[in-house]
Design a protein around this motif. Structure first.
Motif: not given
Ligand SMILES: Nc1ncnc2c1ncn2[C@@H]1O[C@H](COP(=O)(O)OP(=O)(O)OP(=O)(O)O)[C@@H](O)[C@H]1O
Ligand SMILES: [Mg+2]
Length: 462
Positions: A176, A180, A367
């Protein structure tokens, strides 16, 4: 020449005099020009720079990529700008080949100012139509840029670019908060489907019956409340991409229906026997370990194999800590910009603290912590150590507690152990937040619905 410039142009020619004279002409007309003496340097820079217009020499020297090679690579990457091929050979067959490969024009050396200006004018005519759409798209693309220059992030970006142009489904996995959803967006905007809306659905956030009708669509009267027909997301997203987030949460019965769509590109809306053909690129994401879910009977093996041909694994932040300063800078800049706040820098002690933190909630947690620290810093120019609260700082203590407990030392299959640890961790966090679902979900980096499902699954009473 249109009033609004500045178009971005690249001039690629191994003859320095040519690059100088073309650059001069273009710059005089307000173009932002970069010149290259070889195609290799141009391609390397292409990751960072977008061009509207490219002047490309056919012969770039022995042992080097030719203009035609570069043209092919550009087209494979989905480049849609204007390419003017230049050649000293007056070779008509090369010109025809270049035009076949997608070049817009052919300029013969030696050329005069008038000829160059004619080419520029031609480009501007077509660019006027496309300019608005392109600038909008490049703005969107930079918003979905995956930050990080570590080799692991570099390879994730490369994988995304590579699979973006295919039609095959893609599975994005990772803990998480690892990015992703951001990766799914990036994938769509690197694909040739970028001009169309990316459709999305969070499978964990809605009930099974609603999910079925939303995904596959329905006829009028298919169920009570279906007063008018609905095309469903697969049909709506035809010609574009559909992001199915949290696929690990999907009911097994629905998985069978999904498999058919992914395999056949055919949808059967509820209440009808008429199959609809679709052309929808599916992007899946999950933070679950799908092979474990397959073993446990929660996920269909055939569906798993169909969707994981291309798997992109988002690394946990602890595996690319070197990206923390760059990520922090981008996060602070974006947040300050969106909220009209002055941009602040981080004190070196803050970066030091961050570089040692385990970040179980990955980039999302970074963040959240930075945004809180920024707010905490109030009127000060710098974000200092005292503004930063390391959330779940007790993690290492907790882990050492678990390590010495029976739970850790009793032997049982890994999947079972993972579930036991997950249950314990959720219970601990829930207690810590006084049973409040919203704040517990936030601390775990989960959506409330997802947490709720987990509580039900583990028989935990909030
Ligand atoms: N490599 C990156 N560069 C800039 N911002 C990032 C990067 N990876 C993640 N973020 C930021 O971190 C936050 C979490 O990312 P995201 O929602 O895509 O994660 P996720 O893997 O989908 O999490 P979850 O499994 O909880 O849904 C978002 O605000 C995203 O913009
Ligand atoms: Mg997500």
């Amino acid at each position: 020449m249109t009033e609004s410039t500045s178009f971005r142009a690249a001039v690629i020619d191994d003859e320095k005099d040519i690059t100088i004279s073309l650059s001069r002409i273009l710059e005089k007309q307000g173009y932002d020009v970069t010149s290259y003496l070889a195609g290799e340097g141009f391609l390397e820079n292409l990751k960072k720079k977008f061009y509207d217009l490219i002047f490309l020499d056919v012969n770039l020297g022995p042992q080097k990529l030719s203009g035609i090679d570069i043209l092919k690579i550009l087209k494979e990457k989905g480049f849609s700008g204007h390419i003017i091929i230049i050649s000293g050979n007056a070779d008509i067959s090369t010109a025809v080949e270049a035009l076949k490969q997608g070049a817009s024009e052919f300029l013969e050396k030696p050329f005069n100012l008038k000829e160059v200006q004619r080419c520029i004018k031609q480009f501007e005519k077509s660019a006027d139509l496309l300019k608005e759409r392109d600038s909008l798209l490049s703005g969107i693309m930079s918003r979905y840029e995956l930050i990080g220059s570590s080799s692991i992030m570099e390879s994730v970006r490369k994988q995304i670019e590579k699979v973006a142009l295919l039609k095959e489904p893609v599975l994005i996995t990772g803990e998480s908060g690892t990015g992703k959803e951001l990766a799914a967006n990036s994938l769509h905007y690197y694909s040739q489907r970028r001009g169309k809306t990316l459709y999305r659905i969070n499978i964990a956030a809605i009930t099974d019956s609603l999910l079925e009708s939303q995904l596959f669509g329905y006829e009028k009267g298919a169920f009570s409340g279906a007063e008018s027909p609905s095309p469903g997301l697969f049909k709506a997203a035809t010609g574009s991409s559909l992001f199915l987030d949290e696929i690990g949460e999907m009911d097994v019965k629905l998985q069978a229906k999904l498999l058919r769509v992914v395999q056949e590109q055919e949808v059967l809306p509820l209440g009808t026997s008429d199959v609809i053909s679709v052309d929808t690129r599916c992007i899946f994401a999950t933070n679950r370990n799908l092979p474990d879910e397959v073993k446990a009977g929660n996920f269909r093996e055939d569906l798993y194999y169909r969707i994981n041909t291309f798997e992109i694994m988002m690394p946990p932040l602890r595996d690319h800590r070197e990206d923390i300063p760059q990520l922090a800078e981008k996060i602070l800049m974006d947040f300050s910009f969106e909220n009209n706040l002055p941009c602040k820098e981080l004190d070196s002690a803050v970066l030091e603290k961050l570089s040692e933190f385990p970040f179980p909630g990955n980039i999302r947690q970074l963040k959240n912590m930075l945004v809180k620290a920024l707010i905490e810093s109030g009127k000060e120019d710098l974000i200092k150590s005292e503004h930063l609260v390391l959330e779940s700082g007790k993690t290492s203590q907790n882990i050492s507690g678990i390590v010495s407990s029976d739970l850790f030392w009793e032997t049982s299959p890994l999947a079972e152990k993972k579930r036991a640890l997950e249950r314990l961790y959720i219970q601990t966090q829930l207690n810590k937040h006084g049973g409040d679902l919203k704040s517990t979900a936030a601390s775990l980096g989960l959506v409330v619905n997802n947490l709720y499902r987990k509580l039900k699954e583990y028989g935990i009473n909030p």
